[in-house]
Design a protein around this motif. Structure first.
Motif, PDB file in Angstrom:
ATOM      1  N   UNK A  57       0.829  -1.204   0.000  1.00 62.32           N
ATOM      2  CA  UNK A  57       0.000   0.000   0.000  1.00 62.32           C
ATOM      3  C   UNK A  57       0.863   1.253   0.000  1.00 62.32           C
ATOM      4  N   UNK A  58       1.932   1.252   0.780  1.00 59.88           N
ATOM      5  CA  UNK A  58       2.824   2.417   0.826  1.00 59.88           C
ATOM      6  C   UNK A  58       3.527   2.620  -0.508  1.00 59.88           C
ATOM      7  N   UNK A  59       3.879   1.533  -1.176  1.00 63.14           N
ATOM      8  CA  UNK A  59       4.500   1.634  -2.497  1.00 63.14           C
ATOM      9  C   UNK A  59       3.577   2.369  -3.459  1.00 63.14           C
ATOM     10  N   UNK A  60       2.312   1.941  -3.519  1.00 60.03           N
ATOM     11  CA  UNK A  60       1.339   2.605  -4.388  1.00 60.03           C
ATOM     12  C   UNK A  60       1.080   4.044  -3.935  1.00 60.03           C
ATOM     13  N   UNK A  61       1.043   4.245  -2.615  1.00 65.91           N
ATOM     14  CA  UNK A  61       0.782   5.574  -2.084  1.00 65.91           C
ATOM     15  C   UNK A  61       1.871   6.573  -2.443  1.00 65.91           C
ATOM     16  N   UNK A  62       3.129   6.142  -2.324  1.00 63.72           N
ATOM     17  CA  UNK A  62       4.251   7.025  -2.659  1.00 63.72           C
ATOM     18  C   UNK A  62       4.263   7.334  -4.146  1.00 63.72           C
ATOM     19  N   UNK A  63       4.041   6.312  -4.981  1.00 62.57           N
ATOM     20  CA  UNK A  63       4.054   6.523  -6.433  1.00 62.57           C
ATOM     21  C   UNK A  63       2.928   7.468  -6.847  1.00 62.57           C
ATOM     22  N   UNK A  64       1.719   7.244  -6.306  1.00 61.78           N
ATOM     23  CA  UNK A  64       0.588   8.108  -6.679  1.00 61.78           C
ATOM     24  C   UNK A  64       0.835   9.545  -6.246  1.00 61.78           C
ATOM     25  N   UNK A  65       1.431   9.743  -5.063  1.00 59.56           N
ATOM     26  CA  UNK A  65       1.743  11.103  -4.615  1.00 59.56           C
ATOM     27  C   UNK A  65       2.743  11.772  -5.560  1.00 59.56           C
ATOM     28  N   UNK A  66       3.784  11.044  -5.957  1.00 52.23           N
ATOM     29  CA  UNK A  66       4.797  11.623  -6.838  1.00 52.23           C
ATOM     30  C   UNK A  66       4.206  11.995  -8.194  1.00 52.23           C
ATOM     31  N   UNK A  67       3.298  11.159  -8.688  1.00 54.23           N
ATOM     32  CA  UNK A  67       2.668  11.448  -9.985  1.00 54.23           C
ATOM     33  C   UNK A  67       1.779  12.689  -9.880  1.00 54.23           C
ATOM     34  N   UNK A  68       0.917  12.717  -8.857  1.00 50.63           N
ATOM     35  CA  UNK A  68      -0.044  13.828  -8.730  1.00 50.63           C
ATOM     36  C   UNK A  68       0.663  15.127  -8.341  1.00 50.63           C
ATOM     37  N   UNK A  69       1.437  15.072  -7.250  1.00 47.36           N
ATOM     38  CA  UNK A  69       2.130  16.283  -6.800  1.00 47.36           C
ATOM     39  C   UNK A  69       3.224  16.691  -7.774  1.00 47.36           C
ATOM     40  N   UNK A  70       3.754  15.708  -8.514  1.00 46.59           N
ATOM     41  CA  UNK A  70       4.843  15.984  -9.446  1.00 46.59           C
ATOM     42  C   UNK A  70       4.446  16.797 -10.659  1.00 46.59           C
ATOM     43  N   UNK A  71       3.130  16.948 -10.880  1.00 47.06           N
ATOM     44  CA  UNK A  71       2.738  17.810 -12.006  1.00 47.06           C
ATOM     45  C   UNK A  71       1.708  18.864 -11.618  1.00 47.06           C
ATOM     46  N   UNK A  72       0.806  18.564 -10.673  1.00 45.88           N
ATOM     47  CA  UNK A  72      -0.268  19.503 -10.339  1.00 45.88           C
ATOM     48  C   UNK A  72       0.274  20.873  -9.919  1.00 45.88           C
ATOM     49  N   UNK A  73       1.227  20.872  -9.005  1.00 43.84           N
ATOM     50  CA  UNK A  73       1.762  22.140  -8.496  1.00 43.84           C
ATOM     51  C   UNK A  73       2.427  22.947  -9.601  1.00 43.84           C
ATOM     52  N   UNK A  74       3.199  22.257 -10.457  1.00 41.42           N
ATOM     53  CA  UNK A  74       3.936  22.967 -11.505  1.00 41.42           C
ATOM     54  C   UNK A  74       3.014  23.517 -12.580  1.00 41.42           C
TER      55      UNK A  74
END
Length: 406
Positions: A232-249
């Motif tokens: 679950x943490x693996x998926x959680x970290x990846x999903x955060x990086x994908x979403x936060x990795x573009x939304x803010x920019x």
């Protein structure tokens, strides 16, 4: 819930479409008259909204305000209906020490300033490829054609996600970020979260079979080597990086360019002196920051703030964009000034949850805006500014689209 001013006259309904279009007058009223304000969020939850800079910093750094609500008695994770949604909070953004330190440590090496600076050449290349596609057209939607593709391509390449899947992430991400308590939207949210998790499972399974030189493969390797990273943490970290990795920019680039186009003298100043770009970026972040409110926090104990008692278990969010216009911290805060210089804005947060991707967001925005103005110095809004719509939701602040001509 409506905010009422001193004369008991309703000023504006918080989180309404009117507020969404321009929240700053309401933020100003709240800072002056009720800076620690309790209201009803669109999802039906009561929350304390922190609007002044000094209080915002205090809350963001105070360990009594925790991120993991399941630590409260009776709030243990639900197995069935919550199983999918729980995955999206199994990451460093929604965890407290010691889990926060462990999860952040697994990915922070990829986001050091030195590692990020090594991406400059690739960011330049993608930026110019995107501008080449629209140069001859004389117009574009800044978000669809430029501000969205750039960061999503970069984060997908870092993670090892096929670039052809990036539009899926935009759909899933928008649903998560703009979620409300509308029944139809709630059903769509559940569907998209399930699709997202299924995609991550398939992607991780493929990387387990054939590891590559990417972050997902390295995270899987950490999991297999016993670094206490659950599935679950693996998926959680990846999903955060994908979403936060573009939304803010996306919002940083779009909001920044929009501010320049609404203040042509500032745009001309930046074109004439490109060395102002770093100062301009900090003003982009302060003036109309990409993240309007902080993510969820809960009071682990009763906390007194400006005469208000925030009870144990109460939900708290920080109005980052309000704090960034607090006149007690910033001179002439309503004025957009790219020469303002170094800024103590809170757009990337404060304390242990300070945004991991801040160096990447700054670099992407620097390269994007510099090249955009160099190649299209006569850039202008190709629509009446008052007709532009801002995205719903209480997390991000960004336009739905920004048509421009050049």
């Amino acid at each position: 819930m409506s905010y009422k001013n001193g004369s008991n006259e309703t000023y504006v309904k918080l989180f309404s479409s009117e507020f969404n279009q321009d929240p700053y007058p309401t933020f100003s009223k709240l800072r002056q008259e009720d800076p620690i304000h309790q209201t009803l969020l669109p999802n039906g939850q009561y929350s304390w909204i922190i609007t002044r800079y000094e209080d915002a910093v205090a809350v963001l750094k105070d360990p009594r305000f925790i991120k993991d609500y399941t630590s409260f008695p009776g709030e243990e994770e639900q197995e069935e209906e919550q199983a999918v949604s729980n995955i999206f909070v199994k990451n460093m953004l929604f965890s407290d020490p010691p889990d926060h330190r462990r999860l952040r440590g697994l990915v922070q090496k990829a986001f050091t300033p030195k590692m990020i600076e090594g991406l400059r050449g690739r960011i330049e290349e993608i930026t110019n490829e995107l501008l080449n596609k629209v140069q001859s057209k004389g117009e574009m939607n800044l978000i669809d054609d430029f501000a969205f593709p750039l960061p999503i391509i970069i984060i997908c390449e870092m993670l090892g996600v096929p670039s052809q899947d990036r539009d899926k992430f935009r759909t899933w991400s928008n649903t998560l970020v703009e979620a409300s308590n509308d029944p139809e939207e709630a059903a769509q949210l559940q569907t998209h979260m399930t699709e997202f998790v299924m995609y991550l499972r398939q992607l991780c399974a493929a990387r387990r079979q054939e590891p590559e030189d990417d972050m997902i493969s390295k995270l899987i390797q950490s999991e297999e080597e016993g670094d206490s990273l659950s599935e679950q943490e693996l998926y959680g970290v990846i999903s955060l990086l994908i979403i936060a990795g573009h939304e803010t920019t996306v919002n940083l680039i779009t909001n920044g360019v929009f501010a320049l186009l609404e203040n042509p003298e500032q745009k001309a100043q930046l074109i004439n002196d490109p060395s102002l770009i770093e100062s301009a970026l900090e003003e982009f972040l302060r003036y109309n920051g990409p993240v309007e409110f902080s993510t969820d926090r809960w009071a682990a104990d009763a906390v007194e703030l400006r005469g208000k008692t925030i009870a144990k278990g109460d939900h708290v969010i920080v109005a980052l964009d309000s704090a960034n216009r607090d006149p007690e911290q910033f001179s002439d805060p309503e004025v957009f000034d790219i020469t303002r210089g170094k800024s103590k804005h809170l757009s990337f947060g404060k304390g242990i949850h300070f945004c991991l991707g801040a160096p990447l967001a700054r670099l992407e925005a620097e390269v994007a805006v510099t090249n955009l103005l160099r190649r299209m110095p006569d850039l202008q809004i190709n629509s009446a500014p008052e007709t532009l719509e801002w995205r719903p939701g209480i997390l991000m602040r960004g336009l739905k689209e920004l048509p421009v001509a050049f």
